[in-house]
Design an enzyme around this catalytic site. Structure first.
Site, PDB file in Angstrom:
ATOM      1  N   ASN A 150      78.259 130.066  16.543  1.00  0.00           N
ATOM      2  CA  ASN A 150      78.144 128.625  16.290  1.00  0.00           C
ATOM      3  C   ASN A 150      78.008 128.275  14.809  1.00  0.00           C
ATOM      4  OD1 ASN A 150      77.621 125.805  17.312  1.00  0.00           O
ATOM      5  ND2 ASN A 150      75.702 126.200  16.202  1.00  0.00           N
ATOM      6  N   ASP A 198      74.987 133.950  21.113  1.00  0.00           N
ATOM      7  CA  ASP A 198      73.975 132.975  20.702  1.00  0.00           C
ATOM      8  C   ASP A 198      74.492 131.539  20.823  1.00  0.00           C
ATOM      9  OD1 ASP A 198      71.348 132.679  19.148  1.00  0.00           O
ATOM     10  OD2 ASP A 198      72.708 131.578  17.837  1.00  0.00           O
ATOM     11  N   GLU A 256      73.633 132.912  25.966  1.00  0.00           N
ATOM     12  CA  GLU A 256      72.413 132.176  25.693  1.00  0.00           C
ATOM     13  C   GLU A 256      72.757 130.701  25.806  1.00  0.00           C
ATOM     14  OE1 GLU A 256      68.984 130.799  22.652  1.00  0.00           O
ATOM     15  OE2 GLU A 256      71.041 130.967  22.009  1.00  0.00           O
TER      16      GLU A 256
HETATM   17  C1  NOJ Z   1      68.947 131.096  19.288  1.00  0.00           C
HETATM   18  C2  NOJ Z   1      68.154 132.260  18.801  1.00  0.00           C
HETATM   19  O1  NOJ Z   1      67.534 132.892  19.888  1.00  0.00           O
HETATM   20  C3  NOJ Z   1      67.151 131.736  17.796  1.00  0.00           C
HETATM   21  O2  NOJ Z   1      66.273 132.742  17.393  1.00  0.00           O
HETATM   22  C4  NOJ Z   1      67.883 131.128  16.637  1.00  0.00           C
HETATM   23  O3  NOJ Z   1      66.965 130.542  15.750  1.00  0.00           O
HETATM   24  C5  NOJ Z   1      68.882 130.084  17.096  1.00  0.00           C
HETATM   25  N1  NOJ Z   1      69.676 130.531  18.211  1.00  0.00           N
HETATM   26  C6  NOJ Z   1      69.827 129.737  15.990  1.00  0.00           C
HETATM   27  O4  NOJ Z   1      70.691 130.822  15.779  1.00  0.00           O
END
Ligand code: NOJ
Length: 534
Positions: free
Chosen positions: A99, A197, A239
């Site tokens: 992202n 992510d 995620e």
């Molecule tokens: C999700 C991750 O688990 C988290 O640690 C991170 O800060 C955010 N995505 C942004 O990458």
């Protein structure tokens, strides 16, 4: 479909083991501690980001996708870790952060340098900060907008997370193409897949909340097609911190993600304990759609982030904060930055109970490093660092983690959770330790396919302090029962199907009274749990 029956372990490489006494964990250190993972019985390790990064979001701010952070070692060191884990049959997945990048990534440095730079369009720029107004801010403690003004070129850039993490522009075909290169690079090196992510946020569109868009799913399907074609057997784990029906979409028709975290059930496992009622767990599982045959949930109790309360109602969030984060410092954004054991007041029976649920709910369980020994947290540290402290190996200085004078964050050294008390070495030696109990649960779980592959059905006795469900696969029937309350509870189950059978507790080998009639009554001690083979 190895991932459907696997036990996962989330490993934070900076925290695991320091081999060169610089105070930071590294791959050589990790290599020397693989026996712990083998001993615990995990099947797949997720290593959190290890790429070059200014570390302003602990590595989720990547400045080079094709290399490793020098603090952690070299690419060869990582390769040695992957190879050794593979020798033990343990798979390895890593973060794929698509992202956004760090603002220190050369792509962004170029992009922001002028409006006509060839990389300009790799990120999302706008004259106005009023675009995409329907999109929520995620890091609400530190940001009130997803746009940041850039002086150099007089435009705003878009970011869903920190302002030093500009979002890539997925409408740009070059950006989409580079993601395939990144994947190939790491899969070629030997990784078995990715924890992808922040996947809901890849595209943004006016008039929407810019989450879970069709464009995003289409791109993710292209990634899956690429894996299926070139890397069969390797996996994608999503995620997507979303409601079950929205996460369900990330499995597609077995043509998107292999796995997805089940975010909403997690806080409800905690809530149910305080409410002494299974209600919220039943509610969310009943809202959870069927998933395609090749897909699997990933269930967890804690991870490296705050315990997120995004997927609960406003009242539930207030309740969770009151109950589990009474001090303001314990809260972060929409969550709670504490570890499992302190959340349970270090009460062994509740820690075990939650793990007993974790290992029997539908999906593959993931253990967060340190939780297998009941590590504590440090709410005085910045951001989420308090749940990312050094692994506690033994009672020697720095918990045996490092020979440095100072570690990247201090080792937990308090009365209750300090390393002199809570460490791997001591727990290995104690047959009744949390570590050995969890090891046993893992071993038992692996004997029954029903946990990974079976169907799931609630049994709902009148007493709603008792949570119970049946996991069934071929001729296996595993009846899992949990007392969510701190008092003794009796529940009567409808068991007409099993009259004449004797339930056996597979965790202890003990037989329970034979089921003599349709109504089967069980009395459970406070926080007791049974995994019963019928
Ligand atoms: C999700 C991750 O688990 C988290 O640690 C991170 O800060 C955010 N995505 C942004 O990458």
């Amino acid at each position: 479909m190895w991932y459907k029956t696997a036990i996962f372990y989330e490993l934070y490489p900076r925290a695991f083991m320091d081999s060169n006494a610089d105070g930071v964990g590294d791959f050589k250190g990790l290599l020397s501690k693989i026996d712990h993972l083998v001993d615990l019985g995990v099947d797949c390790v997720w290593i959190t980001p290890f790429y070059p990064s200014p570390l302003r979001d602990d590595g989720y701010d990547i400045s080079d996708y094709f290399s490793v952070h020098p603090d952690l070692g070299t690419l060869e060191d990582l390769k040695a870790v992957i190879d050794r884990l593979h020798e033990y049959g343990i798979k390895v997945v890593a973060d794929l952060v698509m992202n956004h990048t760090s603002d220190q990534h050369p792509w962004f440095i170029e992009s922001r340098s002028s409006r006509d730079n060839p990389k300009r369009d790799w990120y999302v720029w706008s004259d106005s900060d009023q675009k995409y107004r329907g999109t929520r801010v995620i890091f609400i403690d530190t940001h009130d907008s997803n746009w940041t003004y850039d002086e150099t070129t007089g435009q705003y850039y878009w970011h869903r997370f920190y302002d030093h993490q500009p979002d890539l522009n997925f409408d740009n075909p070059e950006v989409r193409a580079v993601m395939f290169e990144i994947m190939d690079f790491w899969l070629q090196l030997g990784l078995d897949g990715f924890r992808a992510d922040a996947v809901p946020y890849l595209f943004e569109r006016e008039g929407t909340n810019s989450e879970n868009l069709k464009e995003t799913h289409d791109f993710l399907k292209a990634i899956r097609a690429h894996i299926d074609k070139n890397w069969p057997g390797k996996i994608l784990l999503a995620e997507a911190n979303q409601w079950p029906k929205d996460t369900r979409a990330y499995f597609g028709d077995d043509d998107e993600f292999h796995m997805g975290f089940h975010f909403p059930v997690m806080p409800r496992l905690y809530m149910a304990l305080k409410q002494k009622s299974r209600r919220s767990i039943v509610e969310i599982m009943e809202m959870t759609p069927e998933i395609p045959p090749g897909a699997q949930w990933c269930v967890f109790l804690r991870n490296h982030d705050e315990l997120t309360l995004e997927m609960v109602t406003l009242e539930e969030r207030e309740y969770m904060w009151e109950q589990y984060a009474p001090e303001r410092r314990m809260r972060l954004n929409l969550g709670i930055r504490r570890r499992l054991a302190p959340l349970m007041d270090n009460d062994r029976s509740r820690i075990e109970l939650l793990n007993a649920e974790l290992f029997t709910l539908p999906g593959s369980p993931i253990i967060y490093y340190g939780d297998e020994i009941g590590m504590g947290d440090n709410i005085w540290l910045f951001d989420r660092n308090g749940v990312r402290t050094p692994m506690q190996w033994d009672d020697s200085p720095n918990a045996g983690f490092s020979a440095a004078a100072k570690t990247y964050e201090p080792v937990i050294d308090d009365e209750v959770f300090g390393y002199k008390k809570v460490n791997v070495q001591a727990q290995k030696a104690d047959p009744d330790s949390l570590l050995n109990t969890l090891k046993h649960m893992i071993r038992v779980r692996k004997q029954y396919k029903a946990f990974g592959l079976g169907t799931f059905a609630f049994c709902l006795p009148d007493n709603d302090a008792v949570l119970a469900y049946m996991r069934a696969y071929e001729n296996e029937r595993l009846f899992c029962v949990f007392n969510l309350s701190d008092s003794e509870e009796t529940a009567v189950f409808e068991m007409s199907e099993f009259v004449g059978k004797t339930p056996v507790n597979v965790l202890t080998g003990a037989s329970l009274p034979v089921i003599q009639q349709a109504n089967y009554s069980l009395t459970l001690a406070p926080y007791a749990y049974y995994w019963l083979r019928i």
